[in-house]
Design a protein around this motif. Sequence first.
Motif, mmCIF file in Angstrom:
data_model
loop_
_atom_site.group_PDB
_atom_site.id
_atom_site.type_symbol
_atom_site.label_atom_id
_atom_site.label_comp_id
_atom_site.label_asym_id
_atom_site.label_seq_id
_atom_site.Cartn_x
_atom_site.Cartn_y
_atom_site.Cartn_z
ATOM 1 N N UNK A 196 16.331 -38.740 8.313
ATOM 2 C CA UNK A 196 15.452 -37.911 9.064
ATOM 3 C C UNK A 196 15.735 -37.406 10.158
ATOM 4 N N UNK A 197 16.823 -37.569 10.967
ATOM 5 C CA UNK A 197 17.421 -36.741 12.060
ATOM 6 C C UNK A 197 17.956 -35.484 11.625
ATOM 7 N N UNK A 198 18.582 -35.556 10.341
ATOM 8 C CA UNK A 198 19.041 -34.376 9.791
ATOM 9 C C UNK A 198 18.003 -33.364 9.446
ATOM 10 N N UNK A 199 17.087 -33.813 8.971
ATOM 11 C CA UNK A 199 15.913 -32.860 8.414
ATOM 12 C C UNK A 199 15.145 -32.430 9.507
ATOM 13 N N UNK A 200 15.111 -33.145 10.723
ATOM 14 C CA UNK A 200 14.407 -32.409 11.727
ATOM 15 C C UNK A 200 15.259 -31.440 12.421
ATOM 16 N N UNK A 201 16.681 -31.877 12.623
ATOM 17 C CA UNK A 201 17.647 -30.893 13.230
ATOM 18 C C UNK A 201 17.405 -29.453 12.280
ATOM 19 N N UNK A 202 17.343 -29.600 11.013
ATOM 20 C CA UNK A 202 17.745 -28.596 10.292
ATOM 21 C C UNK A 202 16.579 -27.339 10.466
ATOM 22 N N UNK A 203 15.561 -27.497 10.938
ATOM 23 C CA UNK A 203 14.532 -26.649 11.137
ATOM 24 C C UNK A 203 13.897 -26.149 9.961
ATOM 25 N N UNK A 204 14.025 -26.726 8.705
ATOM 26 C CA UNK A 204 13.403 -26.305 7.518
ATOM 27 C C UNK A 204 12.163 -27.049 7.392
ATOM 28 N N UNK A 205 11.699 -28.278 7.962
ATOM 29 C CA UNK A 205 10.602 -29.049 7.579
ATOM 30 C C UNK A 205 9.625 -28.851 9.004
ATOM 31 N N UNK A 206 9.472 -28.042 9.639
ATOM 32 C CA UNK A 206 8.463 -28.055 10.730
ATOM 33 C C UNK A 206 7.019 -27.552 10.262
ATOM 34 N N UNK A 207 6.827 -27.393 9.231
ATOM 35 C CA UNK A 207 5.424 -26.851 8.535
ATOM 36 C C UNK A 207 4.715 -27.939 7.782
ATOM 37 N N UNK A 208 3.556 -27.800 7.346
ATOM 38 C CA UNK A 208 2.753 -28.544 6.223
ATOM 39 C C UNK A 208 3.837 -28.823 5.029
ATOM 40 N N UNK A 209 3.845 -29.915 4.849
ATOM 41 C CA UNK A 209 4.212 -30.239 3.380
ATOM 42 C C UNK A 209 3.310 -29.839 2.248
ATOM 43 N N UNK A 210 3.632 -29.587 1.035
ATOM 44 C CA UNK A 210 2.718 -29.540 0.026
ATOM 45 C C UNK A 210 1.867 -30.888 -0.305
ATOM 46 N N UNK A 211 0.790 -30.523 -0.849
ATOM 47 C CA UNK A 211 -0.288 -31.867 -0.584
ATOM 48 C C UNK A 211 0.330 -32.854 -1.511
ATOM 49 N N UNK A 212 0.979 -32.519 -2.647
ATOM 50 C CA UNK A 212 1.453 -33.718 -3.537
ATOM 51 C C UNK A 212 3.002 -34.329 -3.221
ATOM 52 N N UNK A 213 3.272 -33.670 -1.923
ATOM 53 C CA UNK A 213 4.669 -34.135 -1.335
ATOM 54 C C UNK A 213 5.942 -33.104 -1.564
ATOM 55 N N UNK A 214 7.000 -33.380 -0.848
ATOM 56 C CA UNK A 214 8.103 -32.377 -0.919
ATOM 57 C C UNK A 214 8.625 -32.424 -2.241
ATOM 58 N N UNK A 215 9.295 -31.429 -2.661
ATOM 59 C CA UNK A 215 9.732 -31.447 -4.142
ATOM 60 C C UNK A 215 10.931 -32.226 -4.132
ATOM 61 N N UNK A 216 11.653 -32.136 -3.302
ATOM 62 C CA UNK A 216 12.889 -32.928 -3.238
ATOM 63 C C UNK A 216 12.777 -34.479 -3.205
ATOM 64 N N UNK A 217 11.475 -34.772 -2.508
ATOM 65 C CA UNK A 217 11.276 -36.283 -2.345
ATOM 66 C C UNK A 217 10.610 -36.736 -3.716
ATOM 67 N N UNK A 218 9.894 -35.875 -4.493
ATOM 68 C CA UNK A 218 9.148 -36.229 -5.640
ATOM 69 C C UNK A 218 10.487 -36.399 -7.006
ATOM 70 N N UNK A 219 11.064 -35.483 -6.562
ATOM 71 C CA UNK A 219 12.353 -35.448 -7.670
ATOM 72 C C UNK A 219 13.170 -36.770 -7.572
ATOM 73 N N UNK A 220 13.431 -37.029 -6.369
ATOM 74 C CA UNK A 220 14.164 -38.507 -5.974
ATOM 75 C C UNK A 220 13.277 -39.763 -6.365
#
Length: 213
Positions: free
Chosen positions: A66-90
Amino acid sequence: MESGVGTMNHECKATSTITIKGILSLLMESVGENNDDNSKRVISLGMGDPTLSTCFPNAKVAEEAVADALCSGNFHGYAPTAGLLQARNAIAKYLSDDLPYELSSDDVFITCGCTQAIDVSVALLSRPGANILLPRPGFPIYELCAAFRQVEVRHYDLLPEKGWEVDLDAIETLVDQNTVALVIINPGNPCGNVYTYHHLEKIAETAKSLEQL
């Protein structure tokens, strides 16, 4: 006069505790007072909130992710309605380990908790004349979502003398061509029961046999 007001306030306070949550709170307080070092800890499973108990600490790897995702700056916007693709794949990969077939990210829809998951499911199943079968006793959110979507609710009983198993005979009398879902809550809420593999098999067989109605 002051005595009368005091009595009235006491009665109001007593009345406010005569709810299911109020009684449970009183019971939990009593358990806490009587606990000693040798007694078992009592954990409330009424709320699915791991922060309410020290028994469910976060995994270090999860906190770091969670800390790495926050610091990366890549996840500061709205997520897709069905969820992030990376999370859905996992999630698809993890769940596929226990299935005889492979899931993909298209099979996964991530929700903000159980309530949204129930609402989305009922919304997808709703159509004119549809009905769903719900356990009694059961989790009230299903009825609320069904009422909002104008889906008829039909209750089947759970059998306390059999460990709150599903009354399969009752289900056969409730199903018709407009039945869109049979809701099974396992582990049970509010009864806390966990169905055996054999009973779950019997539920699946019953549902399959009624599928063609």
